[in-house]
Write a protein that holds these residues in place. Structure first.
Motif, PDB file in Angstrom:
ATOM      1  N   HIS A  30       0.846  -1.207   0.000  1.00 13.30           N
ATOM      2  CA  HIS A  30       0.000   0.000   0.000  1.00 13.30           C
ATOM      3  C   HIS A  30       0.876   1.251   0.000  1.00 13.30           C
ATOM      4  O   HIS A  30       1.407   1.646   1.035  1.00 13.30           O
ATOM      5  CB  HIS A  30      -0.902  -0.020   1.240  1.00 13.30           C
ATOM      6  CG  HIS A  30      -1.899   1.097   1.334  1.00 13.30           C
ATOM      7  ND1 HIS A  30      -3.212   0.900   1.739  1.00 13.30           N
ATOM      8  CD2 HIS A  30      -1.802   2.428   1.097  1.00 13.30           C
ATOM      9  CE1 HIS A  30      -3.855   2.045   1.744  1.00 13.30           C
ATOM     10  NE2 HIS A  30      -3.023   3.006   1.362  1.00 13.30           N
ATOM     11  N   HIS A  58       1.152   5.347  -1.931  1.00 14.27           N
ATOM     12  CA  HIS A  58       0.648   6.399  -2.831  1.00 14.27           C
ATOM     13  C   HIS A  58       1.870   7.181  -3.312  1.00 14.27           C
ATOM     14  O   HIS A  58       1.991   8.378  -3.078  1.00 14.27           O
ATOM     15  CB  HIS A  58      -0.278   7.354  -2.095  1.00 14.27           C
ATOM     16  CG  HIS A  58      -1.460   6.739  -1.414  1.00 14.27           C
ATOM     17  ND1 HIS A  58      -2.742   6.872  -1.900  1.00 14.27           N
ATOM     18  CD2 HIS A  58      -1.594   6.015  -0.272  1.00 14.27           C
ATOM     19  CE1 HIS A  58      -3.602   6.266  -1.079  1.00 14.27           C
ATOM     20  NE2 HIS A  58      -2.926   5.741  -0.081  1.00 14.27           N
ATOM     21  N   LYS A 105      -0.261   3.354  -6.044  1.00 14.95           N
ATOM     22  CA  LYS A 105      -1.603   3.791  -6.440  1.00 14.95           C
ATOM     23  C   LYS A 105      -1.532   5.107  -7.200  1.00 14.95           C
ATOM     24  O   LYS A 105      -0.650   5.928  -6.923  1.00 14.95           O
ATOM     25  CB  LYS A 105      -2.467   4.053  -5.197  1.00 14.95           C
ATOM     26  CG  LYS A 105      -2.630   2.852  -4.295  1.00 14.95           C
ATOM     27  CD  LYS A 105      -3.444   3.218  -3.062  1.00 14.95           C
ATOM     28  CE  LYS A 105      -3.253   2.185  -1.962  1.00 14.95           C
ATOM     29  NZ  LYS A 105      -3.689   0.842  -2.335  1.00 14.95           N
ATOM     30  N   HIS A 143      -9.670   1.034   0.657  1.00 17.80           N
ATOM     31  CA  HIS A 143      -9.353   1.763   1.880  1.00 17.80           C
ATOM     32  C   HIS A 143     -10.628   1.718   2.719  1.00 17.80           C
ATOM     33  O   HIS A 143     -11.699   2.100   2.231  1.00 17.80           O
ATOM     34  CB  HIS A 143      -9.090   3.236   1.584  1.00 17.80           C
ATOM     35  CG  HIS A 143      -7.728   3.572   1.083  1.00 17.80           C
ATOM     36  ND1 HIS A 143      -7.278   3.241  -0.158  1.00 17.80           N
ATOM     37  CD2 HIS A 143      -6.721   4.255   1.689  1.00 17.80           C
ATOM     38  CE1 HIS A 143      -6.052   3.712  -0.311  1.00 17.80           C
ATOM     39  NE2 HIS A 143      -5.688   4.332   0.797  1.00 17.80           N
ATOM     40  N   HIS A 155      -6.172   0.027   6.350  1.00 21.69           N
ATOM     41  CA  HIS A 155      -6.306   0.951   7.489  1.00 21.69           C
ATOM     42  C   HIS A 155      -6.949   0.200   8.654  1.00 21.69           C
ATOM     43  O   HIS A 155      -6.280  -0.127   9.607  1.00 21.69           O
ATOM     44  CB  HIS A 155      -7.093   2.246   7.186  1.00 21.69           C
ATOM     45  CG  HIS A 155      -6.309   3.240   6.399  1.00 21.69           C
ATOM     46  ND1 HIS A 155      -5.331   4.027   6.947  1.00 21.69           N
ATOM     47  CD2 HIS A 155      -6.348   3.560   5.077  1.00 21.69           C
ATOM     48  CE1 HIS A 155      -4.807   4.801   6.011  1.00 21.69           C
ATOM     49  NE2 HIS A 155      -5.395   4.525   4.862  1.00 21.69           N
ATOM     50  N   ASP A 176       1.925   2.837   3.584  1.00 22.30           N
ATOM     51  CA  ASP A 176       0.975   3.894   3.195  1.00 22.30           C
ATOM     52  C   ASP A 176       1.725   5.152   2.744  1.00 22.30           C
ATOM     53  O   ASP A 176       1.216   6.262   2.905  1.00 22.30           O
ATOM     54  CB  ASP A 176       0.025   4.231   4.361  1.00 22.30           C
ATOM     55  CG  ASP A 176      -1.191   5.026   3.912  1.00 22.30           C
ATOM     56  OD1 ASP A 176      -1.454   5.095   2.699  1.00 22.30           O
ATOM     57  OD2 ASP A 176      -1.883   5.596   4.778  1.00 22.30           O
TER      58      ASP A 176
END
Ligand code: NIG
Ligand code: FE
Length: 381
Positions: free
Chosen positions: A65, A67, A129, A222, A245, A296
């Motif tokens: 995960h 970004h 992502k 998410h 999460h 994350d």
């Protein structure tokens, strides 16, 4: 054919149930795949030899995960937050503006730097992502660029509703599941939705994930970061690979997760950076839920590229045992990406191997903040 012997391994965590964790071990990989594991005194010879010098050796981390595809930073949000404001999803729009204005060259350069940092932290497989473009052109561009670095690319057009659609969110949802999905799909393996308060409702998320499935994308979500808002239940209903999460999750939702094929990916970097309450991992383990840990990595809620740091917080503040945390950051991440070739060092696995500067993997939790990643061997397939 070229083979490499890694020997003099003080402790070898294989994550393979038939091999377990060995002491005084050695491992051989041949053409990028693990071909032999056992006692160092019985190791056959190989073309090359790496001496682990008594250190602990673990599989490369699998970061399921991130970004990572964005431009700019959110330092001002962070400074406001440490001065007392709470995290809000609206900050995503700041990164969207910076990202839309960035050239391919600037974004690629940023990704190169991030990937170098991931590798230096022992991360050998990572997902990226989209989600900071939120228009057809930029979402597609982000995925095309991300795909230069990983096969684990995720279309997150449904990150938030962008400012220009604030008064007609229905039109935005139609764009995401229509033209944006069509354009992004060739570059994406996964589709994700930020299903939470301040982002998308479970009904909206369902519609978007199902549209992605029709285009051949696999689902992930998410959920339950901002509140107990139904993301976990939706993840189980849709059978997506992972729900990420899980900060606010009821016992009932945990039971449903445990009975499903969906992994719960915990992201302690987000609670750490937004000064939020951590979920208690003991509840997840007691319920029998499959758990992963990921960074994350993003500029708003977790500007953290270090899996060792994530492991240390997971142990200190989420009550993982050190072994549970390291397994969640390797094998757990692989499950969250539905990969069987990474996250372990069984025979045939990808030879993504991390040599620690420590005699046992527990040191990752015991010595937070120290550089314990000594050498990272990444398989060249
Ligand atoms: O995973 N939760 C949604 N997305 C990110 C935050 C993105 C941002 O604030 O820029 C997360 O925490
Ligand atoms: Fe996220």
């Amino acid at each position: 054919m070229s083979s490499t012997l890694v020997t003099n391994i003080g402790q070898l965590l294989t994550n393979d149930p038939t091999i377990g964790t060995l002491t005084d071990a050695a491992l051989i990989y041949t053409d990028g795949k693990v071909s032999w594991v056992g006692s160092k005194s019985q190791a056959p010879s190989a073309d090359e030899r790496i001496d682990a010098d008594g250190a602990s050796v673990i599989p490369g981390f699998v970061d399921s995960h991130t970004h990572a595809a964005f431009a700019g930073d959110r330092l001002n949000d962070f400074l406001a937050r440490i001065a007392g404001t709470t995290y809000a999803t609206g900050g995503i729009n700041t990164t969207v503006s910076a990202t839309r204005g960035a050239s391919d060259g600037a974004l690629r350069n940023h990704l190169e730097n991030v990937v170098t940092e991931f590798t230096s932290q022992g991360i050998t497989t990572f997902e990226i992502k989209s989600g900071y473009g939120l228009d057809v052109e930029t979402e597609t561009r982000l995925l095309r660029l991300a795909k230069e670095f990983t096969d684990e690319t995720t279309f997150l057009g449904a990150h938030v509703v962008p400012k220009e659609f604030a008064s007609n969110r229905r039109d935005y949802i139609d764009l995401v599941r229509g033209a944006m999905l069509d354009s992004a799909a060739p570059y994406a393996k996964w589709i994700d939705v930020f299903c939470d308060s301040g982002a998308f409702t479970p009904d909206e998320a369902r519609e978007i994930i199902l549209a992605g499935s029709q285009k051949g994308l696999l689902g992930r979500l998410h959920g339950n970061q901002m509140g107990d808002t139904g993301g976990v239940e939706l993840a189980v209903e849709l059978g997506v690979a992972s729900v990420d999460h899980c900060t606010h999750v009821s016992d009932k939702a945990l039971e449903a997760l445990a009975a499903s094929q969906t992994v719960a990916t915990l992201l302690p970097g987000a609670e750490f950076s937004t000064r939020s309450t951590y979920p208690d991992a003991r509840r997840f383990f007691a319920a029998g839920v499959q758990v992963a840990l990921a960074t994350d990595f993003n500029p708003g809620s977790s500007y953290i590229a270090s899996m060792p740091f994530v492991i240390a917080i997971a142990v200190r503040d989420m009550f993982f045992s050190p072994e549970q945390a390291v397994v969640a950051a390797t094998l757990g991440g692989a499950h969250a990406l539905r990969r069987t070739d990474v996250g372990h060092l069984g025979i045939g696995a990808r030879a993504d191997v991390v040599i620690l500067d420590a005699p046992s993997f527990e040191y990752l939790a015991y010595r937070p903040g120290s550089q314990l990643i000594k050498q990272v061997l990444v398989a060249n397939p």
